[in-house]
Design an enzyme around this catalytic site. Structure first.
Site, mmCIF file in Angstrom:
data_model
loop_
_atom_site.group_PDB
_atom_site.id
_atom_site.type_symbol
_atom_site.label_atom_id
_atom_site.label_comp_id
_atom_site.label_asym_id
_atom_site.label_seq_id
_atom_site.Cartn_x
_atom_site.Cartn_y
_atom_site.Cartn_z
ATOM 1 N N TYR A 143 7.270 5.329 3.035
ATOM 2 C CA TYR A 143 6.148 4.384 3.033
ATOM 3 C C TYR A 143 5.018 4.977 2.221
ATOM 4 O O TYR A 143 4.670 6.142 2.392
ATOM 5 C CB TYR A 143 5.692 4.114 4.465
ATOM 6 C CG TYR A 143 4.500 3.190 4.586
ATOM 7 C CD1 TYR A 143 4.616 1.845 4.256
ATOM 8 C CD2 TYR A 143 3.270 3.654 5.039
ATOM 9 C CE1 TYR A 143 3.531 0.987 4.370
ATOM 10 C CE2 TYR A 143 2.178 2.805 5.162
ATOM 11 C CZ TYR A 143 2.312 1.473 4.824
ATOM 12 O OH TYR A 143 1.228 0.621 4.942
ATOM 13 N N ASP A 236 3.566 12.141 -2.284
ATOM 14 C CA ASP A 236 2.671 11.408 -1.391
ATOM 15 C C ASP A 236 2.516 12.249 -0.128
ATOM 16 O O ASP A 236 3.357 12.218 0.764
ATOM 17 C CB ASP A 236 3.235 10.021 -1.081
ATOM 18 C CG ASP A 236 2.303 9.236 -0.161
ATOM 19 O OD1 ASP A 236 1.252 9.791 0.241
ATOM 20 O OD2 ASP A 236 2.635 8.078 0.165
ATOM 21 N N LYS A 264 -5.249 10.735 5.725
ATOM 22 C CA LYS A 264 -5.138 11.161 7.127
ATOM 23 C C LYS A 264 -5.950 12.427 7.446
ATOM 24 O O LYS A 264 -7.160 12.317 7.572
ATOM 25 C CB LYS A 264 -3.661 11.248 7.518
ATOM 26 C CG LYS A 264 -3.026 9.855 7.358
ATOM 27 C CD LYS A 264 -1.659 9.625 7.949
ATOM 28 C CE LYS A 264 -1.337 8.140 7.882
ATOM 29 N NZ LYS A 264 -0.151 7.783 7.169
#
Ligand code: PLP
Length: 424
Positions: A143, A236, A264
């Site tokens: 994702y 990523d 995050k």
């Protein structure tokens, strides 16, 4: 019996699609209704009905020091009193960027944005501009946020809802994304031969299809293939950054990507993300170059302050301590499964961990999907009933924080052992 959670969710369902502002929060992957949280402190959260949980979701990764860590709150308090947003350069941006580049020296230059989605979307735009090619190669189950180009075989949230793809993504755009199975270098090579690939984008350790570690040869192989085919390699690290190692995938696997996306942990619970990498690439971004990307709240002073305090408190010793606790939790979970004869594979990297109800190791999303999702649902609810909050989907990673001390981990293992027995 009154439940404040239920009452609030009833109102929420009128106002938000599915009652939530991000799909996995709705518990569709496990059934039942989500609880409504009131507050958190360290490793624990409390819902509006007063129930207490030990939290292993940690806002889906950002909270590497648990909830409301005093140093982060103090930094926020001080920043807030000076003003919440300017849209003018501040020293806080420079300080956080220096903290990042110190830990990740291959990120020579970066740009702050407000979400992981923006970071990956912008990194891809840059890769396309630099290479003059359109095709993006991603991996099944990975994702990278919800930008159109990435909603192709996109893991957890999408998988939980059983959507292969998303309506609303133009086919002409989706067709520019090609997909390989994770850990399959042959498939990557074939796709690179058949397409003019601008970039290979990958979660170096997958956290959005459940936790899946790369085979030892996989990331070095991707590096080599990307270079040979003149495609950029994008790690990523929105989830893995500052979790699998302080320096991310480069430190842990000794493989260097051309571009890195972060999110995050970098914002310590506030909306921050970043993309960065080699100077010659980043200098293509406006205004030094012509690849346009902007943001009203980018580099927001509160977010910068929270991110900096978070990284400053994440010393090598602290990281080591969280990783040790994570390994101990995973080991204990395996022991519980063995005790009750439950097929389980569990693994961790730094402060990220996960498990599947399946005997054999999981190397790809296809493997992950053969795990026993029904058993996961029973286990999730049994754990929740015993005060342990795990991600409400069989296809999500779990996290650990510096606030989860040995006593908290012991209490978790006792409760999860009982949950394992009860959900057998
Ligand atoms: C969470 C995540 C994103 C998206 O970040 P948002 O801030 O939710 O937009 C992108 N990539 C990875 C690997 C993620 O884990």
């Amino acid at each position: 019996m009154t439940s404040r959670s239920r009452e609030i969710m009833r109102r929420a369902t009128e106002l938000f699609p599915g009652g939530v502002n991000s799909p996995v929060r709705a518990f569709r992957g496990v059934g039942g209704e989500p609880f409504v949280v009131e507050r958190g402190d360290g490793p624990r959260i409390w819902d509006v009905d007063g129930n207490e949980f030990i939290d292993y979701v940690l806002s889906w990764g950002p909270l590497v020091h648990g909830h409301a860590p005093p140093r982060v709150i103090a930094a926020l308090d001080a920043a807030m009193r000076r003003g919440t947003s300017f849209g003018i350069p501040t020293e806080g941006e420079v300080a956080l960027a220096e903290a990042v580049t110190e830990r990740m020296p291959h990120v020579e230059m970066l740009r702050f944005v407000s979400s992981g989605t923006e970071a990956t979307m912008s990194a891809i735009r840059l890769a396309r501009a630099f290479t003059g090619r359109d095709v993006v190669l991603k991996f099944d189950g990975c994702y990278h946020g919800h930008a159109d180009s990435f909603l192709v075989r996109a893991g957890s949230g999408v998988a939980t809802l059983g959507l292969a793809n998303s309506p609303g993504v133009p086919q002409s755009l989706a067709s520019l994304t090609v997909v390989a199975p994770f850990n399959d270098l042959d498939a990557v090579e074939q796709l690179l031969r058949l397409n003019q690939v601008a970039a290979i984008i990958v979660e170096p350790v997958v956290g959005n299809a459940g936790f899946i570690a790369p085979d030892p040869a996989f990331l070095p192989g991707l590096r080599e293939l990307a270079s040979r085919h003149e495609a950029l390699l994008i790690f990523d690290e929105v989830m893995t950054g500052f979790r699998i190692a302080l320096g991310g995938a480069r430190e842990r696997f000794n493989v260097t990507a051309d571009l890195t996306t972060l999110g995050k942990v970098i914002g310590g619970g506030l909306p921050v993300a970043a993309y960065g990498g080699r100077r010659e690439l980043m200098e293509l971004i406006a205004p030094s170059g012509s690849v346009y990307q902007a943001g009203t709240l980018s580099g927001n002073p509160l977010a910068m302050a929270a991110g900096l305090a978070t990284l400053e408190d994440l010393s090598p010793a602290v990281q080591e301590c969280i990783a040790t606790g994570t390994a101990r939790l995973v080991h204990g979970l395996r022991e519980s499964a063995m005790r009750y004869g439950v097929p389980l594979t569990a693994d961790c990297a730094g402060s990220m961990w996960g498990f599947f109800f399946r005997a054999e190791p999981v190397r790809s999303f296809a493997d992950a999907k053969t795990s026993d999702v029904e058993r996961f649902r029973r286990f999730f609810h049994a754990a929740l009933d015993r005060g342990v909050y795990l991600a409400p989907s069989a296809f999500e990673a779990a996290f650990m924080s510096s606030a989860h001390d040995d006593a908290v981990i012991d209490a978790t293992l006792d409760r999860l052992d009982d949950a394992m027995r009860a959900s057998k």
